[in-house]
Write a protein that holds these residues in place. Sequence first.
Motif, mmCIF file in Angstrom:
data_model
loop_
_atom_site.group_PDB
_atom_site.id
_atom_site.type_symbol
_atom_site.label_atom_id
_atom_site.label_comp_id
_atom_site.label_asym_id
_atom_site.label_seq_id
_atom_site.Cartn_x
_atom_site.Cartn_y
_atom_site.Cartn_z
ATOM 1 N N THR A 40 0.837 -1.200 0.000
ATOM 2 C CA THR A 40 0.000 0.000 0.000
ATOM 3 C C THR A 40 0.871 1.249 0.000
ATOM 4 O O THR A 40 0.609 2.207 -0.736
ATOM 5 C CB THR A 40 -0.924 0.001 1.237
ATOM 6 N N TYR A 60 -6.540 -0.223 -1.454
ATOM 7 C CA TYR A 60 -6.633 -1.645 -1.142
ATOM 8 C C TYR A 60 -5.749 -2.405 -2.118
ATOM 9 O O TYR A 60 -5.939 -2.341 -3.328
ATOM 10 C CB TYR A 60 -8.080 -2.118 -1.227
ATOM 11 N N ALA A 73 -4.494 -3.063 -7.589
ATOM 12 C CA ALA A 73 -4.859 -2.306 -6.400
ATOM 13 C C ALA A 73 -6.056 -1.429 -6.728
ATOM 14 O O ALA A 73 -6.270 -1.068 -7.897
ATOM 15 C CB ALA A 73 -3.700 -1.425 -5.942
ATOM 16 N N PRO A 135 -7.732 -3.229 4.324
ATOM 17 C CA PRO A 135 -7.474 -1.920 4.935
ATOM 18 C C PRO A 135 -8.380 -1.619 6.111
ATOM 19 O O PRO A 135 -9.443 -2.102 6.253
ATOM 20 C CB PRO A 135 -7.733 -0.955 3.787
#
Length: 135
Positions: A40, A60, A73, A135
């Motif tokens: 991330t 995410y 992502a 997350p």
Amino acid sequence: CGPSAMAHQQRAFEGMEAASVASSPIRTLMFRNLPRNFSTHTVLAEIAAFTDTRRIDFVYVPLAGNSKNCGYAFVDFTDAEAAETVWRRMQGHYWSQGQSGRAIRMRIANLHGLEANLAHCYAIVRSNPAEASLP
């Protein structure tokens, strides 16, 4: 996602007039061709070269069983203008970290907005507690 689908998504942004960008619901982008070792934090660092990261409210990066990411992502921006800016600036560029030689590919995500993304992640964790790294 084939070439015609990507062209359609690109036209979705190109068809927006400057005045209508802020009212557009397109806020979440799916980043593809992500180097498998990206976290991330790495995704945020890459995007920081193209926009202010305060305009991001959700990132995410799904992980595979081996603690590497799945190659994509999801990033939700605080407004549609930020999403469009990142799309125009990053699409087709190469990831600068990781020396993967992979071009950044994006598509418009199916869910948009912080609340919708969090609700989706919560539903995943409830149905599969092994996904607790969300997350």
